[in-house]
Every structure is written in structure tokens, then in C-alpha cells.
Design a protein around this motif. Structure first.
Motif, PDB file in Angstrom:
ATOM      1  N   ASP A  84     -42.448 -11.117 -45.649  1.00 23.21           N
ATOM      2  CA  ASP A  84     -42.094  -9.751 -46.009  1.00 23.21           C
ATOM      3  C   ASP A  84     -43.356  -8.959 -46.344  1.00 23.21           C
ATOM      4  O   ASP A  84     -44.406  -9.525 -46.673  1.00 23.21           O
ATOM      5  CB  ASP A  84     -41.155  -9.744 -47.221  1.00 23.21           C
ATOM      6  N   LEU A  85     -43.245  -7.641 -46.290  1.00 24.20           N
ATOM      7  CA  LEU A  85     -44.366  -6.769 -46.641  1.00 24.20           C
ATOM      8  C   LEU A  85     -44.807  -6.989 -48.082  1.00 24.20           C
ATOM      9  O   LEU A  85     -43.979  -7.193 -48.972  1.00 24.20           O
ATOM     10  CB  LEU A  85     -43.958  -5.306 -46.488  1.00 24.20           C
ATOM     11  N   ILE A  86     -46.122  -6.911 -48.300  1.00 21.17           N
ATOM     12  CA  ILE A  86     -46.630  -6.901 -49.678  1.00 21.17           C
ATOM     13  C   ILE A  86     -47.137  -5.509 -50.058  1.00 21.17           C
ATOM     14  O   ILE A  86     -47.285  -5.207 -51.242  1.00 21.17           O
ATOM     15  CB  ILE A  86     -47.741  -7.945 -49.894  1.00 21.17           C
ATOM     16  N   ALA A  87     -47.399  -4.654 -49.048  1.00 26.94           N
ATOM     17  CA  ALA A  87     -47.859  -3.294 -49.340  1.00 26.94           C
ATOM     18  C   ALA A  87     -47.552  -2.372 -48.168  1.00 26.94           C
ATOM     19  O   ALA A  87     -47.515  -2.801 -47.021  1.00 26.94           O
ATOM     20  CB  ALA A  87     -49.360  -3.284 -49.631  1.00 26.94           C
ATOM     21  N   HIS A  88     -47.322  -1.114 -48.500  1.00 28.08           N
ATOM     22  CA  HIS A  88     -47.041  -0.069 -47.509  1.00 28.08           C
ATOM     23  C   HIS A  88     -47.806   1.172 -47.968  1.00 28.08           C
ATOM     24  O   HIS A  88     -47.483   1.766 -48.991  1.00 28.08           O
ATOM     25  CB  HIS A  88     -45.538   0.189 -47.448  1.00 28.08           C
ATOM     26  N   LEU A  89     -48.861   1.546 -47.220  1.00 28.94           N
ATOM     27  CA  LEU A  89     -49.713   2.666 -47.606  1.00 28.94           C
ATOM     28  C   LEU A  89     -49.598   3.806 -46.609  1.00 28.94           C
ATOM     29  O   LEU A  89     -49.415   3.584 -45.413  1.00 28.94           O
ATOM     30  CB  LEU A  89     -51.185   2.217 -47.669  1.00 28.94           C
ATOM     31  N   SER A  90     -49.744   5.026 -47.090  1.00 34.89           N
ATOM     32  CA  SER A  90     -49.769   6.216 -46.239  1.00 34.89           C
ATOM     33  C   SER A  90     -51.202   6.732 -46.175  1.00 34.89           C
ATOM     34  O   SER A  90     -51.755   7.172 -47.194  1.00 34.89           O
ATOM     35  CB  SER A  90     -48.842   7.298 -46.786  1.00 34.89           C
ATOM     36  N   ILE A  91     -51.814   6.687 -44.988  1.00 32.12           N
ATOM     37  CA  ILE A  91     -53.175   7.199 -44.838  1.00 32.12           C
ATOM     38  C   ILE A  91     -53.197   8.710 -45.098  1.00 32.12           C
ATOM     39  O   ILE A  91     -54.144   9.225 -45.699  1.00 32.12           O
ATOM     40  CB  ILE A  91     -53.728   6.889 -43.443  1.00 32.12           C
ATOM     41  N   ALA A  92     -52.156   9.426 -44.664  1.00 28.51           N
ATOM     42  CA  ALA A  92     -52.115  10.877 -44.875  1.00 28.51           C
ATOM     43  C   ALA A  92     -52.162  11.208 -46.367  1.00 28.51           C
ATOM     44  O   ALA A  92     -52.890  12.114 -46.799  1.00 28.51           O
ATOM     45  CB  ALA A  92     -50.861  11.460 -44.241  1.00 28.51           C
ATOM     46  N   LYS A  93     -51.434  10.472 -47.184  1.00 25.91           N
ATOM     47  CA  LYS A  93     -51.434  10.724 -48.628  1.00 25.91           C
ATOM     48  C   LYS A  93     -52.773  10.354 -49.251  1.00 25.91           C
ATOM     49  O   LYS A  93     -53.276  11.054 -50.143  1.00 25.91           O
ATOM     50  CB  LYS A  93     -50.303   9.946 -49.295  1.00 25.91           C
ATOM     51  N   LEU A  94     -53.367   9.245 -48.777  1.00 27.03           N
ATOM     52  CA  LEU A  94     -54.681   8.865 -49.296  1.00 27.03           C
ATOM     53  C   LEU A  94     -55.736   9.894 -48.913  1.00 27.03           C
ATOM     54  O   LEU A  94     -56.635  10.199 -49.704  1.00 27.03           O
ATOM     55  CB  LEU A  94     -55.071   7.484 -48.768  1.00 27.03           C
ATOM     56  N   LEU A  95     -55.634  10.456 -47.699  1.00 28.30           N
ATOM     57  CA  LEU A  95     -56.570  11.487 -47.267  1.00 28.30           C
ATOM     58  C   LEU A  95     -56.458  12.741 -48.135  1.00 28.30           C
ATOM     59  O   LEU A  95     -57.464  13.368 -48.476  1.00 28.30           O
ATOM     60  CB  LEU A  95     -56.335  11.854 -45.806  1.00 28.30           C
ATOM     61  N   GLN A  96     -55.230  13.117 -48.499  1.00 30.87           N
ATOM     62  CA  GLN A  96     -55.035  14.322 -49.299  1.00 30.87           C
ATOM     63  C   GLN A  96     -55.612  14.174 -50.700  1.00 30.87           C
ATOM     64  O   GLN A  96     -55.906  15.167 -51.367  1.00 30.87           O
ATOM     65  CB  GLN A  96     -53.551  14.668 -49.360  1.00 30.87           C
ATOM     66  N   LYS A  97     -55.796  12.946 -51.144  1.00 28.96           N
ATOM     67  CA  LYS A  97     -56.398  12.698 -52.459  1.00 28.96           C
ATOM     68  C   LYS A  97     -57.924  12.633 -52.382  1.00 28.96           C
ATOM     69  O   LYS A  97     -58.591  12.584 -53.419  1.00 28.96           O
ATOM     70  CB  LYS A  97     -55.863  11.389 -53.042  1.00 28.96           C
ATOM     71  N   SER A  98     -58.472  12.619 -51.164  1.00 29.57           N
ATOM     72  CA  SER A  98     -59.923  12.542 -50.996  1.00 29.57           C
ATOM     73  C   SER A  98     -60.546  13.925 -51.148  1.00 29.57           C
ATOM     74  O   SER A  98     -59.863  14.947 -51.098  1.00 29.57           O
ATOM     75  CB  SER A  98     -60.274  11.964 -49.621  1.00 29.57           C
ATOM     76  N   ALA A  99     -61.870  13.954 -51.321  1.00 29.50           N
ATOM     77  CA  ALA A  99     -62.571  15.228 -51.499  1.00 29.50           C
ATOM     78  C   ALA A  99     -62.431  16.115 -50.268  1.00 29.50           C
ATOM     79  O   ALA A  99     -62.271  17.335 -50.375  1.00 29.50           O
ATOM     80  CB  ALA A  99     -64.043  14.963 -51.799  1.00 29.50           C
ATOM     81  N   LEU A 100     -62.477  15.518 -49.077  1.00 26.68           N
ATOM     82  CA  LEU A 100     -62.401  16.301 -47.840  1.00 26.68           C
ATOM     83  C   LEU A 100     -60.994  16.822 -47.581  1.00 26.68           C
ATOM     84  O   LEU A 100     -60.814  17.940 -47.116  1.00 26.68           O
ATOM     85  CB  LEU A 100     -62.857  15.456 -46.653  1.00 26.68           C
ATOM     86  N   GLY A 101     -59.992  16.011 -47.895  1.00 25.94           N
ATOM     87  CA  GLY A 101     -58.624  16.386 -47.543  1.00 25.94           C
ATOM     88  C   GLY A 101     -57.848  17.089 -48.631  1.00 25.94           C
ATOM     89  O   GLY A 101     -56.701  17.486 -48.424  1.00 25.94           O
ATOM     90  N   ALA A 102     -58.453  17.281 -49.814  1.00 23.19           N
ATOM     91  CA  ALA A 102     -57.725  17.833 -50.953  1.00 23.19           C
ATOM     92  C   ALA A 102     -57.183  19.230 -50.688  1.00 23.19           C
ATOM     93  O   ALA A 102     -56.103  19.587 -51.150  1.00 23.19           O
ATOM     94  CB  ALA A 102     -58.620  17.837 -52.190  1.00 23.19           C
ATOM     95  N   GLU A 103     -57.923  20.045 -49.943  1.00 25.13           N
ATOM     96  CA  GLU A 103     -57.516  21.426 -49.716  1.00 25.13           C
ATOM     97  C   GLU A 103     -57.067  21.672 -48.283  1.00 25.13           C
ATOM     98  O   GLU A 103     -57.003  22.821 -47.839  1.00 25.13           O
ATOM     99  CB  GLU A 103     -58.680  22.358 -50.062  1.00 25.13           C
TER     100      GLU A 103
END
Length: 203
Positions: A84-103
Motif C-alpha cells: 500500500d502507499l506510504i505517501a502521496h505528494l502534490s508537486i503543484a502544492k509543494l511548488l506553490q509553497k516555494s519562493a518561485l511559485g508563491a505568487e
């Protein structure tokens, strides 16, 4: 062991030392989406898949079997183990939290390519179908490096009469689908992540 994939959010694992061609393991998820790119860690414990129609990463640990593993047997009496899965991550959400993707507005799109850093297994390079590229630190998790695609008005379609590999000097003659979907790579031994520019020849 080697692995394979199918279009409904599941991946299969084979042991090529065993005859019969039956998979030895099945990696399951709750998604019904195609898996575009799959990588396995050097130690064979962790499998990561990029989802082809959304910017998600699915992660399995081959040391943690599902409770459903004990009743299914493959060809020649070889047990098929389920994970079974141990983790499920969203790259889009992680990008929005980055300095480049915040705005910036980052639409959810498919994962076109993923690859492990040969020098550091916690770092995963990615390239999305919308042109975003970068590196995810899987332990935190967060995006440590990112590059946004060219603006849409810089991208133009190739002329119909141009050859497939022709690139006209000082002109943007690459199709949009090729600009967005590019394969990346890790440069061996130096921890450098390289992605094609797309708009013009270069990296």
C-alpha cells in the motif's frame, strides 16, 4: 527486481531471475490515473511514481506489505505480494509553497518525468507536462529548486513545412507540446540537474 506499470494507479514488480513472467509484487493506490514515470531506489526499498494526469507523486515502501498479501499466489506457486502507499505528494502544492511559485498560479498537470539524484536518494528531480521543472526533497518534503516554463506568448507552433528536427536561427519553431514535455537528467557525480531549455537549443 524490476518494475512495470499500468494505467489505473497500480504498478507491478517482476523478478527476472524467476521463470514464468508472473509479477511478484503489486503496488496499489486509490487513484485511477495512469502512471507516467516510475523510479526505484538503489537499495530496492522505495518505489516512486509520477501520475500522468495530475502533478502527484505516489510512494511505496517494499518492506511494508499490505494485509492482503497472504492469499494471492502467482504462476508456479510464487506468492504475489501487495504493498500500500506510504505517501502521496502534490508537486503543484509543494511548488506553490516555494519562493518561485508563491505568487504564481500553477495548474495541476501530469508528471512527465521523474528521476532520483544518484548522489542523494532523498532528492527527486521532476519535469511536469506544463513545463515546470525542479527538485523535491522527499524527507521534508519541499521543492528546493524550481524553474518555470517560458511564457505562452514566447511559444509558437512549428511551421507545417519544416522538417521535424529543423530549428530556424533566431526563431521559435518548436511545437508547444515539445516545449512543455521535455526529459531531464542528473549529471553523474556532481548533483547537478539538467533540463532542456525548449524555446531554443540549450540546457
Amino acid at each position: 527486481e524490476v518494475w512495470g506499470r499500468r494505467g489505473q494507479g497500480h504498478a507491478f514488480v517482476w523478478d527476472t531471475r524467476v521463470a514464468g513472467g508472473k509479477h511478484r509484487g503489486e503496488l496499489s493506490s486509490h487513484l485511477k490515473s495512469p502512471l507516467q514515470s516510475i523510479v526505484m531506489s538503489d537499495d530496492g526499498h522505495t518505489v516512486i511514481a509520477g501520475v500522468g494526469d495530475r502533478s502527484d507523486l505516489l510512494i511505496w515502501d517494499m518492506r511494508k506489505q499490505s494485509a492482503k498479501s497472504g492469499t494471492s499466489f502467482g504462476m508456479l506457486g510464487v506468492k504475489t505480494e501487495r504493498y500500500d502507499l506510504i505517501a502521496h505528494l502534490s508537486i503543484a502544492k509543494l511548488l506553490q509553497k516555494s519562493a518561485l511559485g508563491a505568487e504564481m498560479m500553477i495548474p495541476k498537470t501530469g508528471v512527465h518525468w521523474i528521476g532520483n539524484d544518484p548522489a542523494d536518494s532523498r532528492r527527486l528531480g521532476f519535469h511536469l507536462a506544463n513545463g515546470w521543472s525542479g527538485v523535491v526533497d522527499l524527507l521534508k518534503p519541499c521543492v528546493t529548486h524550481a524553474h518555470c516554463p517560458p511564457a505562452p506568448w514566447l511559444e509558437v507552433n512549428r511551421q507545417h513545412n519544416a522538417a521535424v528536427n529543423d530549428v530556424e536561427p533566431d526563431s521559435l519553431s518548436v511545437p508547444i507540446r515539445d516545449l512543455r514535455r521535455r526529459r531531464a537528467c542528473w549529471v553523474p557525480g556532481v548533483g547537478t540537474f539538467a533540463v532542456g531549455m525548449g524555446v531554443k537549443p540549450g540546457v
